[in-house]
Design a protein around this motif. Structure first.
Motif, PDB file in Angstrom:
ATOM      1  N   ALA A 144       5.687 104.577 -38.854  1.00 52.02           N
ATOM      2  CA  ALA A 144       6.854 104.965 -38.048  1.00 52.02           C
ATOM      3  C   ALA A 144       6.477 105.266 -36.600  1.00 52.02           C
ATOM      4  O   ALA A 144       7.345 105.553 -35.789  1.00 52.02           O
ATOM      5  CB  ALA A 144       7.549 106.165 -38.676  1.00 52.02           C
ATOM      6  N   CYS A 145       5.198 105.216 -36.274  1.00 53.68           N
ATOM      7  CA  CYS A 145       4.761 105.424 -34.879  1.00 53.68           C
ATOM      8  C   CYS A 145       4.444 104.102 -34.191  1.00 53.68           C
ATOM      9  O   CYS A 145       4.036 104.088 -33.020  1.00 53.68           O
ATOM     10  CB  CYS A 145       3.520 106.303 -34.834  1.00 53.68           C
ATOM     11  N   ALA A 146       4.611 102.992 -34.879  1.00 50.95           N
ATOM     12  CA  ALA A 146       4.212 101.695 -34.306  1.00 50.95           C
ATOM     13  C   ALA A 146       5.233 101.163 -33.302  1.00 50.95           C
ATOM     14  O   ALA A 146       4.873 100.524 -32.325  1.00 50.95           O
ATOM     15  CB  ALA A 146       3.997 100.667 -35.421  1.00 50.95           C
ATOM     16  N   GLY A 147       6.503 101.444 -33.533  1.00 45.37           N
ATOM     17  CA  GLY A 147       7.558 100.829 -32.726  1.00 45.37           C
ATOM     18  C   GLY A 147       7.618 101.327 -31.302  1.00 45.37           C
ATOM     19  O   GLY A 147       7.907 100.568 -30.375  1.00 45.37           O
ATOM     20  N   ILE A 148       7.372 102.614 -31.106  1.00 44.63           N
ATOM     21  CA  ILE A 148       7.433 103.154 -29.741  1.00 44.63           C
ATOM     22  C   ILE A 148       6.085 103.746 -29.324  1.00 44.63           C
ATOM     23  O   ILE A 148       5.466 103.257 -28.382  1.00 44.63           O
ATOM     24  CB  ILE A 148       8.577 104.186 -29.583  1.00 44.63           C
ATOM     25  N   ALA A 149       5.622 104.775 -30.018  1.00 43.70           N
ATOM     26  CA  ALA A 149       4.413 105.462 -29.534  1.00 43.70           C
ATOM     27  C   ALA A 149       3.248 104.490 -29.387  1.00 43.70           C
ATOM     28  O   ALA A 149       2.708 104.302 -28.294  1.00 43.70           O
ATOM     29  CB  ALA A 149       4.041 106.603 -30.473  1.00 43.70           C
ATOM     30  N   PHE A 150       2.881 103.844 -30.464  1.00 44.24           N
ATOM     31  CA  PHE A 150       1.733 102.938 -30.409  1.00 44.24           C
ATOM     32  C   PHE A 150       2.068 101.668 -29.623  1.00 44.24           C
ATOM     33  O   PHE A 150       1.266 101.210 -28.814  1.00 44.24           O
ATOM     34  CB  PHE A 150       1.260 102.591 -31.827  1.00 44.24           C
ATOM     35  N   GLY A 151       3.225 101.083 -29.899  1.00 47.72           N
ATOM     36  CA  GLY A 151       3.596  99.827 -29.239  1.00 47.72           C
ATOM     37  C   GLY A 151       3.649  99.974 -27.727  1.00 47.72           C
ATOM     38  O   GLY A 151       3.121  99.143 -26.984  1.00 47.72           O
ATOM     39  N   SER A 176       0.943 114.854 -25.840  1.00 42.14           N
ATOM     40  CA  SER A 176       2.197 114.207 -26.241  1.00 42.14           C
ATOM     41  C   SER A 176       1.920 113.085 -27.238  1.00 42.14           C
ATOM     42  O   SER A 176       0.769 112.692 -27.433  1.00 42.14           O
ATOM     43  CB  SER A 176       2.883 113.642 -24.995  1.00 42.14           C
ATOM     44  N   GLY A 177       2.983 112.558 -27.827  1.00 42.65           N
ATOM     45  CA  GLY A 177       2.821 111.459 -28.781  1.00 42.65           C
ATOM     46  C   GLY A 177       2.106 110.276 -28.154  1.00 42.65           C
ATOM     47  O   GLY A 177       1.131 109.758 -28.702  1.00 42.65           O
ATOM     48  N   ILE A 178       2.581 109.857 -26.955  1.00 42.54           N
ATOM     49  CA  ILE A 178       1.925 108.714 -26.325  1.00 42.54           C
ATOM     50  C   ILE A 178       0.596 109.115 -25.685  1.00 42.54           C
ATOM     51  O   ILE A 178      -0.329 108.311 -25.618  1.00 42.54           O
ATOM     52  CB  ILE A 178       2.837 107.995 -25.299  1.00 42.54           C
ATOM     53  N   SER A 329      10.657 121.174 -25.235  1.00 41.21           N
ATOM     54  CA  SER A 329       9.920 122.356 -24.780  1.00 41.21           C
ATOM     55  C   SER A 329       8.415 122.078 -24.707  1.00 41.21           C
ATOM     56  O   SER A 329       7.638 122.949 -24.340  1.00 41.21           O
ATOM     57  CB  SER A 329      10.174 123.525 -25.730  1.00 41.21           C
ATOM     58  N   ARG A 330       8.009 120.855 -25.057  1.00 43.17           N
ATOM     59  CA  ARG A 330       6.597 120.420 -25.024  1.00 43.17           C
ATOM     60  C   ARG A 330       5.699 121.224 -25.961  1.00 43.17           C
ATOM     61  O   ARG A 330       4.486 121.288 -25.774  1.00 43.17           O
ATOM     62  CB  ARG A 330       6.042 120.481 -23.589  1.00 43.17           C
ATOM     63  N   GLN A 331       6.296 121.867 -26.969  1.00 38.71           N
ATOM     64  CA  GLN A 331       5.490 122.639 -27.928  1.00 38.71           C
ATOM     65  C   GLN A 331       5.018 121.739 -29.063  1.00 38.71           C
ATOM     66  O   GLN A 331       5.247 122.027 -30.227  1.00 38.71           O
ATOM     67  CB  GLN A 331       6.319 123.796 -28.497  1.00 38.71           C
ATOM     68  N   VAL A 332       4.378 120.624 -28.705  1.00 37.57           N
ATOM     69  CA  VAL A 332       3.917 119.700 -29.738  1.00 37.57           C
ATOM     70  C   VAL A 332       2.534 119.174 -29.389  1.00 37.57           C
ATOM     71  O   VAL A 332       2.134 119.158 -28.223  1.00 37.57           O
ATOM     72  CB  VAL A 332       4.846 118.463 -29.871  1.00 37.57           C
ATOM     73  N   PHE A 333       1.808 118.751 -30.409  1.00 35.83           N
ATOM     74  CA  PHE A 333       0.572 118.000 -30.184  1.00 35.83           C
ATOM     75  C   PHE A 333       0.635 116.783 -31.098  1.00 35.83           C
ATOM     76  O   PHE A 333       0.404 116.882 -32.304  1.00 35.83           O
ATOM     77  CB  PHE A 333      -0.672 118.844 -30.465  1.00 35.83           C
ATOM     78  N   GLY A 334       0.993 115.647 -30.541  1.00 34.14           N
ATOM     79  CA  GLY A 334       1.155 114.429 -31.332  1.00 34.14           C
ATOM     80  C   GLY A 334       2.628 114.178 -31.626  1.00 34.14           C
ATOM     81  O   GLY A 334       3.508 114.649 -30.901  1.00 34.14           O
ATOM     82  N   LYS A 335       2.863 113.481 -32.713  1.00 33.44           N
ATOM     83  CA  LYS A 335       4.211 113.001 -33.013  1.00 33.44           C
ATOM     84  C   LYS A 335       4.963 113.914 -33.978  1.00 33.44           C
ATOM     85  O   LYS A 335       4.386 114.500 -34.884  1.00 33.44           O
ATOM     86  CB  LYS A 335       4.114 111.628 -33.694  1.00 33.44           C
ATOM     87  N   ILE A 336       6.281 113.986 -33.783  1.00 30.23           N
ATOM     88  CA  ILE A 336       7.161 114.605 -34.780  1.00 30.23           C
ATOM     89  C   ILE A 336       7.859 113.469 -35.515  1.00 30.23           C
ATOM     90  O   ILE A 336       8.415 112.557 -34.901  1.00 30.23           O
ATOM     91  CB  ILE A 336       8.187 115.529 -34.114  1.00 30.23           C
ATOM     92  N   ILE A 337       7.793 113.533 -36.840  1.00 33.17           N
ATOM     93  CA  ILE A 337       8.381 112.478 -37.692  1.00 33.17           C
ATOM     94  C   ILE A 337       9.385 113.135 -38.632  1.00 33.17           C
ATOM     95  O   ILE A 337       9.122 114.214 -39.158  1.00 33.17           O
ATOM     96  CB  ILE A 337       7.262 111.801 -38.542  1.00 33.17           C
ATOM     97  N   VAL A 338      10.509 112.481 -38.859  1.00 35.75           N
ATOM     98  CA  VAL A 338      11.397 112.957 -39.923  1.00 35.75           C
ATOM     99  C   VAL A 338      11.371 111.939 -41.058  1.00 35.75           C
ATOM    100  O   VAL A 338      11.203 110.737 -40.819  1.00 35.75           O
ATOM    101  CB  VAL A 338      12.860 113.174 -39.453  1.00 35.75           C
ATOM    102  N   THR A 339      11.478 112.427 -42.275  1.00 38.78           N
ATOM    103  CA  THR A 339      11.451 111.522 -43.428  1.00 38.78           C
ATOM    104  C   THR A 339      12.809 111.544 -44.121  1.00 38.78           C
ATOM    105  O   THR A 339      13.548 112.513 -44.041  1.00 38.78           O
ATOM    106  CB  THR A 339      10.352 111.916 -44.429  1.00 38.78           C
TER     107      THR A 339
END
Ligand code: ZN
Length: 340
Positions: A144-151, A176-178, A329-339
């Motif tokens: 689920a990270c291939a379409g935007i973050a990785f791509g 950030s994710g990217i 709020s930039r309180q992340v390290f990497g990606k947030i994914i919902v399932t």
């Protein structure tokens, strides 16, 4: 079936909608398993005056799922395959599409989850030409990270900036994710990576990903620090997505003939820049948006060999809005994914 729909600015609701019909000729039906959150979702959530869209709109611009049904004439895909859908409805006929420059399609109908209904729903029909099969050892949350973050990062670093092994690169917002993806992709080919972060905890994590030099931009001017660390030579490439807050500092970090590639402007949309500096230093600046379908394939192949995405949190679909607020709020390290 359930879908997560935007009814107005900051008004997301889990609603019951009609499932799609059986896939038509050349289409596949995908059972969505995971959706990646991105800044484009934050823009949509805040409400962007210039975006042509009809509300309610199903959100979700980046996803992975399993093939649930095949339309007539679809080859190379089977029911049960894990796949990644492309995030824009391109025409498939124009010159750019025919040449595989999908994100330059001359007749695109829109970005999924932003202009058109997106992937935050149980089932979605897509043209099979816009779907890429994931290698068997890549899980849904990663795919689920291939379409935007990785791509996006693959397209920025290798199609646009043409980053070469052994070069130096400054990656902004390394948490950030990217940003996390850019650090890993650049290190994987032996680059020296400088990165900026907003706090020391993120700095430590960025180092664990392989970043060679970390600058806390809240404590020191990153441009001064990068120039000092490179003995005033500067870096080959700057990976931008912050915008006005960092733009001119980023240019000051470049070597003569250096390349700046940008895919975002989270701190605003306008800058003033010195054109004398631009041409005398022979900078090359690339605007980059989305990716080509081939970049998703390259990204999935990288994941299969161990270059996996950094996942911050996995949430249920109903908590999408909460995830967007954390992104904001930039309180992340990497990606947030919902399932789903
Ligand atoms: Zn096209």
């Amino acid at each position: 079936m359930q879908a997560l729909q935007l009814f107005g600015d900051r008004d997301l609701r889990l609603t019951e909608v009609e499932p799609p019909p059986a896939p038509g000729p050349g289409e596949v039906q995908i059972r969505i398993r995971a959706v990646g959150l991105n800044f484009i979702d934050v823009w949509g959530f805040r409400g962007m005056a210039f975006a042509k869209r009809k509300l309610p709109l199903t959100v979700g611009a980046e996803a992975a799922g399993e093939i649930a049904a095949l339309g007539a004439g679809v080859e190379g895909l089977e029911v049960g395959d894990m796949v990644v859908p492309y995030g824009a409805m391109t025409c498939g006929r124009c010159r750019a599409c025919r040449e595989g420059r999908d994100n330059l399609c001359e007749d695109v109908s829109g970005v999924m989850g932003f202009h058109l209904d997106g992937f935050g729903r149980e089932l979605v029909n897509m043209p099979a030409r816009l779907v890429v099969k994931a290698p068997p050892n890549v899980e849904a949350v990663q795919a689920a990270c291939a379409g935007i973050a990785f791509g996006t990062v693959q397209h920025m670093l290798f199609d646009n900036a043409r980053l070469e092994p052994g070069e130096s690169i400054l990656v902004h917002a390394g948490g950030s994710g990217i940003g996390t993806t850019a650090i890993k992709m650049a290190k994987a080919i032996g680059c020296t990576v400088y990165t900026t972060v907003g706090d020391d905890r993120k700095g430590e994590k960025a180092r664990e990903l392989g970043a060679d030099h970390v600058v806390n931009y809240r404590e020191e001017r990153f441009e001064g620090e990068v120039r000092r660390l490179t003995k005033r030579k500067g870096v080959d490439v700057v990976f931008e997505h912050v915008g006005p807050e960092t733009w001119n500092g980023s240019l000051l970090c470049l070597k003569r003939g250096g390349r700046l590639v940008t895919c975002g402007s989270t701190s605003g949309v306008s800058v003033q820049m010195n054109l004398m500096q631009l041409f005398q230093q022979q900078y090359r600046i690339f605007g980059s948006f989305g990716c080509r379908i081939a970049n998703m394939r390259e990204s999935l192949d990288k994941m299969a060999t161990g270059l996996t995405p950094v996942i911050d949190t996995v949430l249920p679909l109903a908590d999408f809005a909460q995830g967007l607020e954390r992104l904001e709020s930039r309180q992340v390290f990497g990606k947030i994914i919902v399932t789903i």
